[in-house]
Write an enzyme that holds these catalytic residues in place. Structure first.
Site, PDB file in Angstrom:
ATOM      1  N   THR A   1       9.740   2.373 -10.224  1.00 41.67           N
ATOM      2  CA  THR A   1      10.740   3.314 -10.708  1.00 41.67           C
ATOM      3  C   THR A   1      10.670   3.379 -12.231  1.00 41.67           C
ATOM      4  O   THR A   1      10.540   2.351 -12.901  1.00 41.67           O
ATOM      5  CB  THR A   1      12.151   2.871 -10.276  1.00 41.67           C
ATOM      6  OG1 THR A   1      12.187   2.761  -8.852  1.00 41.67           O
ATOM      7  CG2 THR A   1      13.199   3.871 -10.727  1.00 41.67           C
TER       8      THR A   1
ATOM      9  N   GLU B   1       1.411   3.401   4.267  1.00 44.59           N
ATOM     10  CA  GLU B   1       1.550   2.200   5.093  1.00 44.59           C
ATOM     11  C   GLU B   1       3.000   2.097   5.573  1.00 44.59           C
ATOM     12  O   GLU B   1       3.932   2.497   4.890  1.00 44.59           O
ATOM     13  CB  GLU B   1       1.140   0.955   4.301  1.00 44.59           C
ATOM     14  CG  GLU B   1       1.812   0.790   2.940  1.00 44.59           C
ATOM     15  CD  GLU B   1       3.215   0.236   3.013  1.00 44.59           C
ATOM     16  OE1 GLU B   1       3.534  -0.380   4.048  1.00 44.59           O
ATOM     17  OE2 GLU B   1       3.980   0.426   2.065  1.00 44.59           O
TER      18      GLU B   1
ATOM     19  N   GLU C   1       6.820  -6.605   5.154  1.00 49.89           N
ATOM     20  CA  GLU C   1       6.436  -7.937   4.696  1.00 49.89           C
ATOM     21  C   GLU C   1       7.049  -8.987   5.615  1.00 49.89           C
ATOM     22  O   GLU C   1       8.193  -8.879   6.033  1.00 49.89           O
ATOM     23  CB  GLU C   1       6.890  -8.150   3.255  1.00 49.89           C
ATOM     24  CG  GLU C   1       6.082  -7.330   2.266  1.00 49.89           C
ATOM     25  CD  GLU C   1       6.482  -7.605   0.827  1.00 49.89           C
ATOM     26  OE1 GLU C   1       6.766  -8.774   0.503  1.00 49.89           O
ATOM     27  OE2 GLU C   1       6.521  -6.653   0.041  1.00 49.89           O
TER      28      GLU C   1
ATOM     29  N   LYS D   1       6.908   9.080   4.634  1.00 51.58           N
ATOM     30  CA  LYS D   1       7.024   7.703   4.156  1.00 51.58           C
ATOM     31  C   LYS D   1       8.357   7.486   3.452  1.00 51.58           C
ATOM     32  O   LYS D   1       9.064   6.503   3.711  1.00 51.58           O
ATOM     33  CB  LYS D   1       5.854   7.386   3.219  1.00 51.58           C
ATOM     34  CG  LYS D   1       5.967   6.066   2.483  1.00 51.58           C
ATOM     35  CD  LYS D   1       6.053   4.879   3.424  1.00 51.58           C
ATOM     36  CE  LYS D   1       6.099   3.571   2.646  1.00 51.58           C
ATOM     37  NZ  LYS D   1       6.230   2.407   3.527  1.00 51.58           N
ATOM     38  N   LEU D   2       8.729   8.397   2.557  1.00 52.99           N
ATOM     39  CA  LEU D   2      10.010   8.282   1.869  1.00 52.99           C
ATOM     40  C   LEU D   2      11.163   8.338   2.858  1.00 52.99           C
ATOM     41  O   LEU D   2      12.115   7.553   2.778  1.00 52.99           O
ATOM     42  CB  LEU D   2      10.159   9.401   0.830  1.00 52.99           C
ATOM     43  CG  LEU D   2       9.284   9.348  -0.420  1.00 52.99           C
ATOM     44  CD1 LEU D   2       9.582  10.542  -1.312  1.00 52.99           C
ATOM     45  CD2 LEU D   2       9.506   8.051  -1.180  1.00 52.99           C
TER      46      LEU D   2
ATOM     47  N   ALA E   1      23.845  -7.180   9.720  1.00 51.89           N
ATOM     48  CA  ALA E   1      24.590  -7.194   8.463  1.00 51.89           C
ATOM     49  C   ALA E   1      24.128  -8.356   7.590  1.00 51.89           C
ATOM     50  O   ALA E   1      23.779  -9.424   8.087  1.00 51.89           O
ATOM     51  CB  ALA E   1      26.081  -7.304   8.747  1.00 51.89           C
TER      52      ALA E   1
ATOM     53  N   PHE F   1      19.902  -5.287   1.309  1.00 55.80           N
ATOM     54  CA  PHE F   1      18.446  -5.195   1.426  1.00 55.80           C
ATOM     55  C   PHE F   1      17.794  -5.356   0.057  1.00 55.80           C
ATOM     56  O   PHE F   1      18.397  -5.090  -0.983  1.00 55.80           O
ATOM     57  CB  PHE F   1      18.009  -3.884   2.088  1.00 55.80           C
ATOM     58  CG  PHE F   1      18.439  -2.619   1.389  1.00 55.80           C
ATOM     59  CD1 PHE F   1      17.813  -2.187   0.231  1.00 55.80           C
ATOM     60  CD2 PHE F   1      19.466  -1.831   1.912  1.00 55.80           C
ATOM     61  CE1 PHE F   1      18.197  -1.009  -0.405  1.00 55.80           C
ATOM     62  CE2 PHE F   1      19.858  -0.650   1.289  1.00 55.80           C
ATOM     63  CZ  PHE F   1      19.224  -0.246   0.133  1.00 55.80           C
TER      64      PHE F   1
ATOM     65  N   CYS G   1      10.320  -1.618  -1.746  1.00 55.62           N
ATOM     66  CA  CYS G   1      10.256  -0.243  -1.237  1.00 55.62           C
ATOM     67  C   CYS G   1      11.600   0.455  -1.084  1.00 55.62           C
ATOM     68  O   CYS G   1      11.762   1.584  -1.541  1.00 55.62           O
ATOM     69  CB  CYS G   1       9.530  -0.223   0.109  1.00 55.62           C
ATOM     70  SG  CYS G   1       7.775  -0.618  -0.008  1.00 55.62           S
TER      71      CYS G   1
END
Length: 494
Positions: free
Chosen positions: A93, A161, A165, A220-221, A268, A272, A276
């Site tokens: 970013t 992809e 992970e 992908k987004l 929960a 996150f 990505c």
């Protein structure tokens, strides 16, 4: 049909390394070379100590390294020899200028495109592996067209992809789908068929989806945005559960049995992380704003806002429970990676929780089984996270979880490592100050709550009221928003 015999992958990171290792193992007749400008990283790939931790990765690499899998810093040579070049470099970013904090920085993609066209002759397929904004392939093609030369034919594909992970090898060997986007022209479809043939060595044809280039890039987004959205959705319900006495795990199980909803990504947690989700959602927000779709942008921005709120709320709960102050109190942080089975700390919730507690003067003792001490110190020393000598004064890296908890007021679980379920909590409780608190940010100890309470722990967990003895403070601390993308703000010295 054009046959791919040699593959070059630019970028030896979390995507390029595992992806090309699996391709080499599954396609023994194809020579795969992974290149990177980082010599130390390439040396690690060529050693017994790989630069990233991923279950099963070492076995895959060792099965074909030196046979048809190579790691090198000779980027130009690898490009010249390749039939297909994967671009698998970082697209962070932007931290400056237009789109700061939201737009993807494509400087590494552009650098790859220029290097590829400079070192290519004849026919070659260039494939985006990195997550990129929609129409990034068009930018790559414009660079190719502006620097064309006789007999040069470069075809651009999108092949994002979808690995996670911690389960990357499993995901690569048995993918839900492989997505390949290309031009509708005969030349574009020729390139698509050639790449399909590589994956068909081990992926059933019905799982290989082909689209136009723009659909592939946006898919992908959108996929990452939808996954992040589900986590933020269940986390929003967790706050409601804590306020009402409901249990978010029971709610998740109840709604997850609805086949229209499903039960995945309804766990929960403290929030996150990873390289990505936040980056891609913010990229989507910026794209919507640029296309004059403000309502859509605000919708997806709320996914990030909820994630930030969950982290602040969890940190505030820790401070409230510890009698509204953590100054000079030892707190054990168990887990620093953004999820289990990886050593990746990018955008880890542990960084945010540590920052909030350091700002309150807490003394943190941090343990993670796979994250090196140097990485933890580097992450917490980021200018936006800490100031001056804050880390050296307040942070200690522990060698094991028992050392981290010795003399602590509380232990905070930030990563769902399986080993944390197997700890001797009676031993830990004896060494902690009383009352001894457990803050379970990943709900890894759900099955042990009764046992832990008998031992004497006060338990606070996401989305559930457990300890009836908790003292609610009316003047709950308000923790300000924070992002690793924000420029550092220096507080005036008193």
């Amino acid at each position: 049909m054009f046959e791919i015999k040699k593959i070059c992958c630019i970028g030896a990171g979390y995507v390029g390394g595992p992806t090309c290792s699996v391709i080499a193992q599954m396609c023994p007749k194809i020579q795969v070379t992974v290149v990177d400008v980082n010599e130390a990283r390439i040396n690690a790939w060529n050693s017994d100590t790989l630069p990233i931790y991923e279950p099963g990765l070492k076995e895959v690499v060792e099965s074909c390294r030196g046979r048809n899998l190579f790691f090198s810093t000779s980027i130009d040579d690898a490009i010249r020899e390749a039939d297909l070049v994967f671009i698998s470099v970082n697209t962070p970013t932007k931290t400056y200028g237009m789109g700061k904090g939201r737009a993807a920085d494509l400087k590494y993609i552009e650098a790859c495109a220029r290097r590829i066209v400079q070192n290519s002759n004849g026919y070659k397929i260039v494939t985006e592996k990195s997550t990129v904004p929609v129409r990034a392939a068009e930018s790559i093609r414009r660079i190719f067209d502006a620097n064309t030369k006789p007999n040069l034919d470069l075809q651009v594909l999108s092949n994002p992809e979808f690995l996670a992970e911690g389960t990357a090898i499993k995901d690569l060997k048995n993918p839900d789908r492989v997505l390949i986007g290309g031009d509708d022209s005969p030349e574009g479809q020729k390139a698509v068929r050639a790449l399909c043939a590589v994956y068909e060595h081990w992926v059933p044809k019905e799982k290989i989806l082909t689209t136009n280039t723009w659909s592939s890039e946006l898919s992908k987004l959108a996929a990452n945005a939808f996954l992040a959205q589900r986590i933020s959705s269940i986390n929003s319900i967790s706050a409601l559960c804590e306020a009402t006495g409901a249990d978010v795990e029971e709610v998740a199980r109840a709604i997850g049995t609805d086949q229209r909803i499903g039960n995945k990504f309804l766990k929960a947690s403290v929030g996150f992380g990873g390289s990505c989700f936040q980056k891609d959602v913010l990229n989507l927000v910026y794209l919507c704003e640029a296309l004059n779709l403000p309502e859509v942008a605000r919708y997806w921005q709320q996914v990030i806002d909820m994630n930030d709120y969950q982290r602040r709320r969890f940190a505030s709960r820790i401070i409230d429970s510890l009698f509204n102050t953590v100054t000079d109190k030892k707190i054990a942080i168990l887990g620093f990676a953004f999820k289990k089975d990886t050593g990746d700390t990018r955008e880890s919730s542990s960084i945010y929780i540590s920052k909030y507690l350091m700002d309150e003067g807490a003394k943190l003792h941090i343990y993670d089984p796979k994250v090196p001490k140097e990485q933890i110190i580097l992450d917490l020393s980021h200018p936006g996270v800490s100031e001056d000598n804050q880390v050296s004064r307040l942070v200690t890296i522990s060698q094991d979880p028992y050392e981290a908890c010795d003399g602590a007021h509380a232990l905070v679980i930030c990563t769902e490592w399986d080993m944390f379920k197997e700890l001797d909590y009676e031993r830990i409780h004896k060494k902690m100050l009383k009352p001894a608190f457990i803050f379970d940010g990943r709900r890894v100890l759900d099955d042990l709550h009764n046992e832990l309470q008998v031992i004497g722990f006060q338990i606070e967990t996401i989305g559930k009221k457990v300890s009836a003895k908790r003292i609610p403070f009316a003047s709950s601390c308000e923790i300000p928003k924070f992002s690793l993308q924000d420029p550092p703000v220096k507080k005036p010295r008193v």
